[in-house]
Design a protein around this motif. Structure first.
Motif, PDB file in Angstrom:
ATOM      1  N   GLU A   1     -12.001   2.841  -3.461  1.00  0.00           N
ATOM      2  CA  GLU A   1     -10.723   2.728  -4.180  1.00  0.00           C
ATOM      3  C   GLU A   1      -9.564   3.233  -3.325  1.00  0.00           C
ATOM      4  O   GLU A   1      -8.507   2.579  -3.230  1.00  0.00           O
ATOM      5  N   ASP A   2      -9.743   4.384  -2.680  1.00  0.00           N
ATOM      6  CA  ASP A   2      -8.681   4.952  -1.844  1.00  0.00           C
ATOM      7  C   ASP A   2      -8.390   4.057  -0.639  1.00  0.00           C
ATOM      8  O   ASP A   2      -7.223   3.884  -0.248  1.00  0.00           O
ATOM      9  N   THR A   3      -9.443   3.488  -0.055  1.00  0.00           N
ATOM     10  CA  THR A   3      -9.257   2.630   1.115  1.00  0.00           C
ATOM     11  C   THR A   3      -8.509   1.359   0.741  1.00  0.00           C
ATOM     12  O   THR A   3      -7.588   0.928   1.456  1.00  0.00           O
ATOM     13  N   ILE A   4      -8.877   0.751  -0.379  1.00  0.00           N
ATOM     14  CA  ILE A   4      -8.191  -0.467  -0.828  1.00  0.00           C
ATOM     15  C   ILE A   4      -6.721  -0.175  -1.136  1.00  0.00           C
ATOM     16  O   ILE A   4      -5.830  -0.962  -0.785  1.00  0.00           O
ATOM     17  N   GLU A   5      -6.474   0.976  -1.744  1.00  0.00           N
ATOM     18  CA  GLU A   5      -5.081   1.355  -2.035  1.00  0.00           C
ATOM     19  C   GLU A   5      -4.283   1.501  -0.736  1.00  0.00           C
ATOM     20  O   GLU A   5      -3.133   1.059  -0.637  1.00  0.00           O
ATOM     21  N   THR A   6      -4.892   2.117   0.277  1.00  0.00           N
ATOM     22  CA  THR A   6      -4.233   2.270   1.574  1.00  0.00           C
ATOM     23  C   THR A   6      -3.917   0.907   2.188  1.00  0.00           C
ATOM     24  O   THR A   6      -2.807   0.681   2.703  1.00  0.00           O
ATOM     25  N   ILE A   7      -4.878  -0.018   2.125  1.00  0.00           N
ATOM     26  CA  ILE A   7      -4.674  -1.352   2.697  1.00  0.00           C
ATOM     27  C   ILE A   7      -3.571  -2.100   1.961  1.00  0.00           C
ATOM     28  O   ILE A   7      -2.676  -2.697   2.579  1.00  0.00           O
ATOM     29  N   GLU A   8      -3.614  -2.053   0.628  1.00  0.00           N
ATOM     30  CA  GLU A   8      -2.651  -2.809  -0.182  1.00  0.00           C
ATOM     31  C   GLU A   8      -1.220  -2.289  -0.030  1.00  0.00           C
ATOM     32  O   GLU A   8      -0.264  -3.039  -0.211  1.00  0.00           O
ATOM     33  N   ASN A   9      -1.078  -1.015   0.310  1.00  0.00           N
ATOM     34  CA  ASN A   9       0.251  -0.416   0.406  1.00  0.00           C
ATOM     35  C   ASN A   9       0.690  -0.179   1.852  1.00  0.00           C
ATOM     36  O   ASN A   9       1.459   0.737   2.133  1.00  0.00           O
ATOM     37  N   SER A  10       0.178  -1.003   2.758  1.00  0.00           N
ATOM     38  CA  SER A  10       0.551  -0.872   4.168  1.00  0.00           C
ATOM     39  C   SER A  10       0.518  -2.237   4.833  1.00  0.00           C
ATOM     40  O   SER A  10       0.168  -3.237   4.203  1.00  0.00           O
TER      41      SER A  10
END
Length: 576
Positions: free
Chosen positions: A331-340
């Protein structure tokens, strides 16, 4: 977006069907698996122990066994050095049990994932020297440990390597090297896991030591677990060994394994590849990821029921902890990808220092599944950054890392998975480099779904489903067959299950009806149908009223058994 591709090989299916006494549909699937020769097709369908190859064909197998025989005769101290994953633990278990059965003075060691790293190292060699060990046998590692084995040899020890990994240009100077991937090895099947090689060694050792052949049967279930969990191709010998292991595991005499079956709630059930790969294996693996793999090995060797139950419970809880950490990490990794700006990369390199390095590869696999791009997850190690990658078929991960090798302090891997260590200031350089040199195209990044056959609903019946069981067990290299049909009318929809996560559909095509279940995202399915046919039509199928909804579908064919009744059903995988 996906690309649906129907496999359509040119072949005389009628002739094969007549020769083998099976349907043309089954013949088509077998040919899709690359099996066109009638003798090989017969072996594939039969998949019994007669199809196993002679282990003596493996280079240095006879030599390695003869060395061990002599060491047993002289009562020399032997140490098995395995690895910390399921394959390494099971390989160590098989060799230890077999050597002990033959009267060897034998013990074992497994490296700690964080403190020692992969495979044999100088510290383990020094420990062996201090303990008066005469002979080291590696399993599931060793083929690339040239310096460590040289140190052991210079220290006066005998070293036998049993491994299954790719062979480097310069191999260790061990007394015997048993790895079927050596260029001059005549063994015909090259895809055994480490436990498979250990089992082959045991077969020859038992024969030479006059141990009854039937005693090797105690290892079938363990070879099956390791083969599935190491994700080697379930073809030829691997498929035979897994099928045999699945037939024996429910009645296991192993106290520790039985305790784990009880704890995970699958004792008494029909155990399949899924249970090995997603329930049993991860519990054994959890000790190597979050603690020390010796606990997983201890469970398999334990002979006290109460201790077995306590240790099984501990491993079960460790695996639950690992699962929770994985979910949060994904979840944290996907959030990082989606917001960068990472989202635009064709090769994902994501630095998440807080992620436990032991689950970086699992998270990389989950992220790869979501975006269908090669993915590297990087975490903070002891003195460096460590990375683990999972790939797609169109991207040879090992070869691409080879082009950047000057960035790494250590790296290795395969086309579909790789790992490395590097300094923190090289992370951004790595991301830029792998993306600048990649030749991946937009088309490469579109998921390809390969369909085994087009089949109308009218041809789907219990007999078809039963015949498909000849193809089991399914796994990498022998995937469950996918079928497709167009313009299927959806007549009724119901959501059920304890957590209401299963969608059941009643389908019609012409005058034929069939039940269908879907285990995917139901909200996405509803949104898709509403956008294309309208919310009123979606409400109609949930109310069991006539609707205009028609879909193309890709599915598996299964048998549903409930309250003593057996019915054919299809399992929806993809729709449009």
């Amino acid at each position: 977006m996906q690309k649906w591709i129907l496999k359509n090989p040119k072949f005389d299916f009628k002739k094969m069907s007549k020769e083998l006494g099976i349907s043309e549909l089954l013949c088509r699937i077998i040919v899709n698996r690359g099996i066109k020769d009638l003798d090989n097709a017969r072996k594939y369908i039969k998949a019994d122990l007669q199809g196993l190859n002679d282990p003596r064909l493996m280079k240095d197998m006879v030599l390695g066994v003869s060395i061990v025989q002599e060491k047993i005769k002289l009562n020399k101290k032997i140490r098995i050095i395995g690895d910390y994953d399921v394959d390494g633990v099971v390989s160590t278990y098989i060799l230890y049990k077999a050597l002990a059965r033959c009267g060897a003075n034998v013990d074992y060691a497994i490296p700690h994932r964080i403190l020692d790293g992969y495979g044999i190292n100088n510290s383990l060699v020094e420990n062996a020297l201090n303990d008066g060990i005469d002979t080291i046998i590696t399993c599931d590692n060793g083929i690339a440990a040239r310096e460590q084995i040289q140190f052991a040899k210079e220290s006066g020890m005998t070293v036998i390597v049993t491994d299954h990994h790719d062979v480097p240009d310069i191999i260790p100077e061990a007394d015997a090297i048993i790895d079927m991937k050596q260029a001059d090895c005549r063994y015909p099947f090259k895809l055994l896991c480490g436990a498979g090689v250990a089992f082959k060694f045991t077969q020859v050792l038992y024969e030479e030591m006059c141990i009854p052949r039937e005693e090797e049967a105690e290892f079938y279930e363990f070879v099956a677990i390791a083969t599935v969990c190491d994700v080697v191709d379930l073809t030829e010998e691997n498929r035979i060994l897994v099928r045999k292991g699945l037939n024996t595991i429910a009645d296991t005499k192993n106290i520790g394994l039985n305790a784990l079956l009880q704890k995970t709630g699958i004792s008494g059930k029909s155990i399949g590849v899924y249970h090995l790969g997603f329930i049993i294996g991860p519990c054994i693996n959890a000790s190597g990821r979050l603690d020390w793999a010796m606990k997983g090995l201890k469970l398999l060797l334990i002979d006290n029921q109460q201790e077995a139950e306590a240790l099984a419970a501990e491993l079960y809880e460790l695996n639950n902890e690992r699962k929770s950490m994985t979910v949060k990490g994904v979840e944290d990794t996907i959030e990082t990808i989606e917001n960068s700006d990472l989202k635009g990369d064709r090769v994902l390199v994501v630095y998440k220092p807080e992620i436990h390095e032991s689950i970086a590869g699992i998270i990389a696999g989950k992220v790869r599944e979501k975006y269908n791009v090669p993915t590297f997850i990087l975490t903070r190690g002891e003195n460096c950054v460590k990375g683990s990658g999972r790939s797609i078929e169109e991207y040879n991960m090992f070869e691409e890392l080879l082009k950047c090798k000057e960035l790494f302090t250590k790296f290795g891997g395969h086309p579909m998975a790789a790992g490395f260590s590097l300094d923190a200031d090289k992370v951004d350089i790595l991301r830029e480099r792998v993306n600048s040199i990649t030749t991946l195209t937009e088309d490469d990044l579109i998921p390809k779904i390969y369909i085994d056959a087009h089949i109308p609903l009218s041809a789907i019946n219990i007999r078809t489903a039963e015949e498909l069981s000849y193809l089991e067990p399914y796994g990498k290299g022998n995937t469950k067959p996918l079928f497709a049909e167009k313009n299927i009318s959806v007549r009724k929809a119901t959501v059920f299950g304890n957590e209401r996560k299963v969608l059941k559909l009643r389908l019609q095509n012409g005058n034929s009806f069939v039940d269908c279940v879907y285990f995917g995202n139901i909200d996405e399915f509803d949104t898709y149908v509403s956008e294309r046919f309208g919310s009123e039509e979606l409400q109609n199928i949930y109310a069991g009223r006539n609707s205009i909804i028609k879909l193309d579908m890709i599915f598996n064919i299964d048998i549903n058994e409930y309250n003593g009744y057996r019915n054919v059903q299809i399992v929806l995988q993809y729709y449009r």
